[in-house]
Design a protein around this motif. Structure first.
Motif, mmCIF file in Angstrom:
data_model
loop_
_atom_site.group_PDB
_atom_site.id
_atom_site.type_symbol
_atom_site.label_atom_id
_atom_site.label_comp_id
_atom_site.label_asym_id
_atom_site.label_seq_id
_atom_site.Cartn_x
_atom_site.Cartn_y
_atom_site.Cartn_z
ATOM 1 N N ARG A 194 64.812 9.404 30.028
ATOM 2 C CA ARG A 194 64.841 9.579 28.561
ATOM 3 C C ARG A 194 63.453 9.367 27.978
ATOM 4 O O ARG A 194 62.859 8.297 28.142
ATOM 5 C CB ARG A 194 65.837 8.600 27.938
ATOM 6 N N PRO A 195 62.909 10.388 27.295
ATOM 7 C CA PRO A 195 61.582 10.218 26.680
ATOM 8 C C PRO A 195 61.605 9.101 25.643
ATOM 9 O O PRO A 195 62.548 8.981 24.856
ATOM 10 C CB PRO A 195 61.320 11.581 26.020
ATOM 11 N N GLY A 196 60.573 8.294 25.683
ATOM 12 C CA GLY A 196 60.449 7.198 24.726
ATOM 13 C C GLY A 196 59.250 7.383 23.834
ATOM 14 O O GLY A 196 58.440 8.298 24.027
ATOM 15 N N PRO A 197 59.103 6.552 22.837
ATOM 16 C CA PRO A 197 57.925 6.625 21.966
ATOM 17 C C PRO A 197 56.648 6.431 22.771
ATOM 18 O O PRO A 197 56.643 5.710 23.773
ATOM 19 C CB PRO A 197 58.147 5.471 20.979
ATOM 20 N N PRO A 198 55.550 7.076 22.373
ATOM 21 C CA PRO A 198 54.293 6.947 23.126
ATOM 22 C C PRO A 198 53.831 5.506 23.254
ATOM 23 O O PRO A 198 53.236 5.130 24.268
ATOM 24 C CB PRO A 198 53.312 7.783 22.296
ATOM 25 N N CYS A 241 56.244 2.900 29.056
ATOM 26 C CA CYS A 241 56.993 2.778 30.305
ATOM 27 C C CYS A 241 58.050 3.869 30.358
ATOM 28 O O CYS A 241 58.366 4.499 29.347
ATOM 29 C CB CYS A 241 57.644 1.399 30.430
ATOM 30 N N GLU A 242 58.569 4.083 31.578
ATOM 31 C CA GLU A 242 59.616 5.074 31.756
ATOM 32 C C GLU A 242 60.979 4.471 31.398
ATOM 33 O O GLU A 242 61.219 3.280 31.576
ATOM 34 C CB GLU A 242 59.637 5.570 33.205
#
Length: 311
Positions: free
Chosen positions: A223-227, A231-232
């Motif tokens: 799941r893409p997270g905020p920059p 972390c992944e």
């Protein structure tokens, strides 16, 4: 907070329009800005009190190509093109006074021929705008439906009096999720699917016909997270619990941008890797063997030919 799953789904945030979404625009009210000057093929609604008994004037009248409107055989025609609605009312009143004593005239614009239709389906272009043709472009990328509707009404307000617009999505094309299947050293497969806000992991796997012979039962969601997170984000999926046990805890609800990653079967991957490593050696031996066989066959044919000549 636990990630949303099959039994604990959440509503997605307000949809943000992006290219290449499709928008359905319906105009509820589109009245030209006053003062409107009549054009050919406009339609006027004319009502007159005090007409002749057998020649009433109450209906819709087309402004003909010559710029005139025909009020009937008893009253004739008069030129109204280029006039405002009020000027047309006064002109019709003066014209009817040639036949009638005290005509009372009411004139409204029923249809404007010069107004191009706005309602329809619009594609959000790569620059984030929709093209309303002669009424200009509106930048809608990153806006909610309510915000985009207000922008469209504001754009049309330059040409119309208090326009009212209904806006809806005709195609959800910009929000997607991905299913990535490792190919066991034969190349990964990626499937891109639109998201509606109700899909789960089980729904995603069903879209590709289930797990392939190259896949293991190890699945997780990347799941893409905020920059700034740095972390992944991995959500491991218990496939057996979902399918055999009917458990819902890891049957996660998918969100826009999710990657459903299906890990390859290590045995199949090792077998394919070994086959790829051995294949060049097999080709070399095959070529050598073919060459040796060709030489032997050539020598045999040569001896047979010499024997034939000697006999």
């Amino acid at each position: 907070m636990a990630p949303p799953s099959e039994r604990a789904k959440v509503s997605l945030p307000a949809y943000r329009i992006e290219p290449p979404d499709l928008l359905q625009v319906d105009v509820l009210k589109l009245v030209p800005l006053p003062p409107y000057h009549l054009e050919t093929y406009d339609v006027l609604q004319v009502q007159v009190l005090g007409t002749l008994l057998d020649q009433p004037i109450d209906g819709y009248y087309l402004i003909e190509a010559e710029g005139t409107v025909n009020l009937g055989a008893a009253y004739g025609s008069l030129r109204v093109v280029g006039l405002t609605i009020e000027e047309a009312r006064r002109a019709i009143t003066e014209h009817l006074r040639q036949v009638l004593a005290q005509p009372e005239v009411a004139v409204t614009l029923a249809r404007s021929a010069g107004t191009q239709p706005v309602s329809g389906i619009y594609l959000v272009s790569p620059d984030g705008t929709i093209n309303l043709r002669q009424y200009g472009t509106v930048h809608v990328a990153g806006k909610t439906l309510a915000e985009a509707r207000d922008l469209i009404e504001r754009q049309l307000a330059q040409y119309f009096d208090s326009p009212q617009v209904s806006l809806d999505m005709a195609g959800y094309n910009s929000k997607v999720y991905y299913i990535i299947t490792e190919g066991a050293n034969l190349g990964d497969n990626v499937v891109r699917l639109p998201i509606t806000g109700n899909e789960t992991v089980l729904d995603a796997v069903s879209q590709i016909g289930g797990l392939s012979q190259l896949s293991s039962k190890t699945i997780y969601i990347a799941r893409p997270g905020p920059p700034e997170l740095g972390c992944e984000q991995h959500l491991p999926v218990d496939w057996d619990a979902i399918t055999r046990g009917g458990m819902t805890a890891t049957n996660y609800q998918l969100l826009p941008g999710d990657r459903v990653f299906i890990v390859e079967d290590p045995v199949v991957a090792s077998t394919n890797m070994l086959a790829k490593m051995i294949a060049p050696i097999e080709r070399i031996f095959g070529v050598v063997g073919l060459g040796a066989s060709t030489i032997r066959n050539t020598q045999t044919l040569g001896r047979s030919y010499n024997k034939f000549r000697s006999t």
